[in-house]
Each structure stands twice: as structure tokens, then as C-alpha cells.
Enzyme design. Structure first.
Site, PDB file in Angstrom:
ATOM      1  N   GLU A 155      -5.812  -4.060  -5.008  1.00  0.00           N
ATOM      2  CA  GLU A 155      -4.892  -3.661  -5.123  1.00  0.00           C
ATOM      3  C   GLU A 155      -4.062  -4.725  -6.269  1.00  0.00           C
ATOM      4  O   GLU A 155      -4.186  -5.432  -5.792  1.00  0.00           O
ATOM      5  CB  GLU A 155      -4.240  -3.405  -3.873  1.00  0.00           C
ATOM      6  N   CYS A 188       2.131   2.997  -3.472  1.00  0.00           N
ATOM      7  CA  CYS A 188       1.034   3.040  -2.463  1.00  0.00           C
ATOM      8  C   CYS A 188       0.012   3.365  -2.730  1.00  0.00           C
ATOM      9  O   CYS A 188      -1.523   3.187  -2.963  1.00  0.00           O
ATOM     10  CB  CYS A 188       1.879   2.895  -0.687  1.00  0.00           C
ATOM     11  N   GLU A 218       0.862   1.353   7.204  1.00  0.00           N
ATOM     12  CA  GLU A 218       1.471   1.784   6.390  1.00  0.00           C
ATOM     13  C   GLU A 218       0.507   1.086   5.118  1.00  0.00           C
ATOM     14  O   GLU A 218       1.682   0.168   5.353  1.00  0.00           O
ATOM     15  CB  GLU A 218       2.324   2.813   5.756  1.00  0.00           C
ATOM     16  N   LYS A 227      14.089  -5.062   9.317  1.00  0.00           N
ATOM     17  CA  LYS A 227      13.311  -6.255   8.885  1.00  0.00           C
ATOM     18  C   LYS A 227      13.642  -5.907   7.539  1.00  0.00           C
ATOM     19  O   LYS A 227      12.539  -5.437   7.291  1.00  0.00           O
ATOM     20  CB  LYS A 227      12.769  -7.171   9.685  1.00  0.00           C
TER      21      LYS A 227
END
Ligand code: NAD
Length: 503
Positions: free
Chosen positions: A395, A297, A263, A188
Site C-alpha cells: 500500500e 483505504c 479496518e 484516541k
């Protein structure tokens, strides 16, 4: 140069077709016939329609993958691995094309997507090699009574859910070990970056894998993604994305006892001590936050400078920020492109406003006037930041770096660890003892000493704290993608209790 890239844009736009789902070896519409629009981040123009899968399409894909597992999961290893090598080879043959589509779809600069696509081909070759050389069990001798041994078996249907920030590379990072170890896959992909996932489906189709071994269901997280997580015939979910989505997915997978690899997000520190090689540290800090448009990331979004070198380092940082080439993502000279989507652009801009309110001095580069239709955020430094600020704790996922100073090693360690995330860390010093000491004390899954983010595919990749659960990469992926079974074999006459024999 500008002329050339404008025509490149128009040319690719003409080549982009509507995207369908790939289920059981066929490109099909969603059962509902619903579609969603895909928008280009450079011009904010409509690119194409994408089939919008939901629980019905996920069920079809999972059933196809379940059926295919009977073939793929039992196939002779060498035969299976030939397919994996083939996929790598087909990607290699189309690097330029895939990279162009990826840049067109995501806004990532072409010079960077080319490298990512090359790396993606390597992922397949690497995992085919790894299965051959490292997918082996252990044997335990128990005197002359038993020999016990372990084997690795594929788990079944793997559900893979991926983000938009490095879509092709991150997809292959999961697909290669999942398929190489004998699982079948339902992918997906992220809804903002469907194009390269579709190219991957074409490539895997061309490689001729048994029907249903690999499936792609495009669609939204809350519908297609959530249905994949909840499906009882999906044994494992490998997810890369935001921490809060990861936590939501874990809740939704609890009823069907999913195995998870997570992750997640990051807010990684970059620490420069006074004795560091400042030229190299500067190159690495600039690359680490502004490459991939800052949508990375492992980006070093928090810079800690020793106070003795801070003024000089900041002055040089500003010069670099002024000169970063902001441009058309399909221009090979471009260093920073537009952010993936208007929504994300507004998020990043909002954080820059928050930084102002929190007392940061904002220092930004320029965006050329002709680029105003794209989602451009100039490279930005948040000067005079501190750990109490929201912009240092959260973030931002854009080309924005908070800059802070420190005096002592203990102090900077405390600051580095004072966030909920723990993905990566970068330590710059020429004191070898300090380099190791500080890196080991940082709460992160990965740390680099005097290095930018270079990764050997054999090493574990993953985060600590809110940055993730588990490790991808190398043979660490085998722990996730295989079931380890132990077989206990009696080779003598060990004592067996004799219930019911006494009376
Ligand atoms: P996201 O969490 O919004 O979406 C990721 C994927 O999850 C998408 O495919 C989305 O459709 C799907 N999704 C959303 N809600 C879902 C649900 N309820 N159930 C199932 N699936 C759902 O993340 P994003 O914005 O696409 O990506 C950026 C994030 O990814 C950043 O936080 C970044 O740090 C993180 N990231 C982490 C790594 C890593 O290796 N640690 C690598 C790349 C990106």
C-alpha cells in the site's frame, strides 16, 4: 483565486488554538504537561501545540467513561437518542467551519472535506434511526416449555483509535454507533490530524451529554494508543489504520481479552474489460485514486486494463493526469492537495523511486511552482507495472496508481487476488454475467460493478484477508458494539434432574 485562498489560510491560522484533552466533560492539559507540535501540510508551518496524553490521562479518561456508563448505559433509549440527533444537528450547523479546519490540518481539498463532514452529521442521524428501527432481539419458542429471547446490551467503555486520512468522518463512523447503542467512549485520534477531533469534542460538549460519556485523549500511538488497548476497563477496541499497527494492537490487547474491530489497509484492483463504458470507467478510475489525495483505504491503486482497450485508456488517463488541479486545499477548485506530513510524503516519493528501479515507466502531472513548500506529490501513473513488483503488492497511500494489462478473465482474477489485502474491488464490464461472476470471485470485503465507491450507510463496510476483521456500517455495527444476551424462560414444568433424591 490565489489571493483569496492565501488570506483564508492566514485567517484560519489565527483561529487555531492549542488543543487540550477532553476528559470527564472538561478540556484539560495532559497530567505531564507534555505537548507536541501540529504542522500544516500546505506550508509545513507550525500550527499549534497539542496536549500529549499518556497512560495517566488514558486511565483518567477510562475511569470517567466507566463512571458515566452507569448513567449513559442505563438511560432511556429515546432520551439517549435525542443527544445523538443533537450531535448530528450541531455538526450540520458547522459543516463549513469543520471542513475548513479539516482541510487546513490534513491537506484534503475543501470540496471533498465538505462532503465528508456532511456525511458525518448523517452518521449520527443514521445510527439514532437504526437503533430505533433495528436494535431488536429475537424470540425462540420451545414448544410449551420455554420462551427464549435475546437482547442487546451496551458493552461498556469503547476505545476508538483512528487514522489521519479522513479523520472527522472516520471518527464519527465509530462514535455514532458506539454512543447510540449505550457505550461510553475514549477516542484516541491520529497525532497528525488533531483539529477536527477537538471540534467534535466541543460539539459533543455543547450537546450536553453526561460528563465522561465521551472523552478524547490526544497523543502518540505507542503511548496513549497502546495504554488504551491495554487498559483492563476498556472492553472493546475499534481500530482503523495500517495492517501492521492492527496486528500489534491485537497482540497488546490479548491479555485483557479485547473485542476488536479492525479496518486496515488496502491495495484494491480496478478491472476494465473491453466491453466497458470507457468514459465512465475513466472518470471512476481517476476519482478513485486521486481523490482524498490518494490517501484513501479503498483507493483503486491497481488498474488492470484489457489489452484491447489499454492503449486508448492509458492515453486518456495521461490527459487527465496532466489536467488534475493541484492546489491550495482550501481553494474550492483544487482536486489534489498536499499529503498529510513530510514523513508520509517521503514514503510515497520513495515508492515512486522503487517503481523506477523495478522497471516502471513513471508518468506524472505537474506541481505548480508556488506550491513547493507543501507536501505535494503529483498525480502519478506507474506504467508497465506487474504483480511481482513491490509497488503493486504494498500500500503506497498516495496519488499513485500502478497500471497493468490482461488478456483473459481467469488471468485478471488471479492477478486481482494475488495480494495480501482484500478491502475493495471495482469491475467494469457491460456483460452482466461477467460483472457478477468476477466480483464474487474477488477476495475483497466490498466490490463495485460499473460504479465508483458509492456507499449506502446500511451496507457492511470492511475488508477480507489483511484488510480487516469484522464489519462496520448498518446493523453490522451492532454485533460489535453490543453484547447479545439470551434469556431462557421456563413457561411450563420441564423436567429437572433430581440429584440426591434417590437414596
Ligand atoms: P496508523 O496505523 O499509523 O495509525 C492509526 C492510529 O493508530 C493512530 O491514531 C495512531 O496513533 C494509532 N497507533 C499507532 N500505533 C499504535 C499502537 N501500538 N497502539 C495503539 N494505537 C496505535 O495508520 P495511519 O497512517 O494513521 O492511517 C493510514 C492507514 O489506515 C492506511 O493503511 C489505510 O489503508 C488505513 N485505513 C483503513 C481504512 C479502512 O476502513 N479499512 C480506512 C482508513 C484508513
Amino acid at each position: 483565486m490565489a489571493q483569496q485562498t492565501v488570506s483564508q489560510y492566514e485567517e484560519i491560522k489565527k483561529r487555531v488554538k492549542d488543543v487540550k484533552l477532553y476528559i470527564n466533560g472538561e478540556f484539560v492539559d495532559a497530567e505531564s504537561h507534555e505537548t507536541f507540535e501540529n504542522i500544516n501540510p500546505f506550508k509545513n508551518e507550525f500550527i499549534n501545540e497539542v496536549a500529549s496524553g499518556d497512560h495517566v490521562d488514558i486511565h483518567k479518561a477510562v475511569m470517567a467513561a466507566k463512571e458515566a456508563f452507569n448513567i449513559w448505559g442505563r438511560m432511556k433509549q429515546n432520551e439517549r437518542l435525542e443527544y445523538i440527533y443533537k450531535i448530528g444537528q450541531l455538526i450540520e450547523e458547522r459543516i463549513e467551519d469543520i471542513a475548513l479546519f479539516e482541510s487546513f490540518d490534513t491537506g484534503l481539498p475543501i470540496s471533498q472535506t465538505r462532503k465528508q463532514v456532511a456525511r458525518s452529521a448523517q452518521n449520527f442521524r443514521f445510527y439514532a434511526d437504526m437503533v430505533k428501527s433495528h436494535l431488536s432481539g429475537e424470540a425462540y419458542q420451545v414448544d410449551d416449555e420455554f420462551i427464549n429471547y435475546t437482547i442487546h446490551k451496551p458493552v461498556g467503555v469503547a476505545g476508538l483509535i483512528t487514522p489521519w486520512n479522513a479523520p472527522f468522518m472516520l471518527e464519527t463512523w465509530k462514535i455514532a454507533p458506539a454512543l447510540a447503542t449505550g457505550n461510553t467512549v475514549v477516542l484516541k485520534p491520529a497525532e497528525w490530524s488533531p483539529l477536527s477531533a477537538n471540534l467534535l469534542a466541543e460539539i459533543i460538549d455543547q450537546a450536553g451529554l453526561p460528563k465522561g460519556t465521551f472523552n478524547v485523549v490526544h497523543g502518540f500511538g505507542e503511548t496513549a494508543g497502546a495504554s488504551l488497548v491495554a487498559h483492563p476497563d476498556v472492553q472493546l477496541i475499534s481500530f482503523t489504520g495500517e495492517t501492521k499497527t492492527g496486528s500489534e494492537i491485537m497482540k497488546n490487547g490479548a491479555d485483557t481479552l479485547k473485542r476488536f474491530s479492525m479496518e486496515l489497509g488496502g491495495k484494491s484492483p480496478f478491472i476494465v474489460f473491453e466491453d466497458a463504458d470507457l468514459d465512465r470507467a475513466l472518470d471512476a478510475a481517476v476519482w478513485g485514486i486521486f481523490s482524498f489525495n490518494g490517501e484513501r483505504c479503498t483507493a483503486n491503486s491497481r488498474l488492470y486494463l484489457h489489452e484491447r482497450i489499454a492503449d486508448e485508456f492509458i492515453a486518456r488517463l495521461k490527459e487527465r493526469v496532466d489536467r488534475i488541479i493541484v492546489g491550495d486545499p482550501m481553494d474550492p477548485n483544487t482536486e489534489l492537495g498536499p499529503l498529510i506530513h513530510k514523513t508520509h510524503y517521503h514514503n510515497v516519493k520513495r515508492y515512486i523511486e522503487i517503481a523506477k528501479d523495478e522497471g516502471c515507466e513513471i508518468y506524472s502531472g505537474e506541481i505548480p511552482a508556488e506550491l513547493t513548500s507543501g507536501n505535494y506529490v503529483a498525480p502519478t501513473l506507474l506504467l508497465n507495472a506487474n504483480n511481482a513488483m513491490k509497488v503493486v503488492q504494498e500500500e503506497i497511500f498516495g496519488p499513485v496508481m500502478a497500471v497493468m494489462t490482461f488478456k483473459e478473465e481467469d488471468e485478471v482474477l488471479e492477478l486481482a487476488n494475488d495480494v495480501k489485502y482484500g478491502l475493495a474491488a471495482y469491475v467494469w464490464t457491460n456483460d452482466i454475467k461477467r460483472g457478477h461472476r468476477v466480483s464474487q470471485a474477488i477476495e475483497s470485503g466490498m466490490a463495485w460493478i460499473n460504479s465508483q465507491n458509492v456507499r449506502d450507510l446500511r451496507t457492511p463496510f470492511g475488508g477480507a484477508k489483511y484488510s480487516g476483521i469484522g464489519r462496520e456500517g448498518g446493523y453490522y455495527a451492532f454485533e460489535f458494539y453490543t453484547e447479545r444476551q439470551v434469556i431462557h424462560v421456563s413457561i411450563g414444568d420441564h423436567r429437572i434432574p433430581q440429584f440426591g433424591k434417590k437414596a
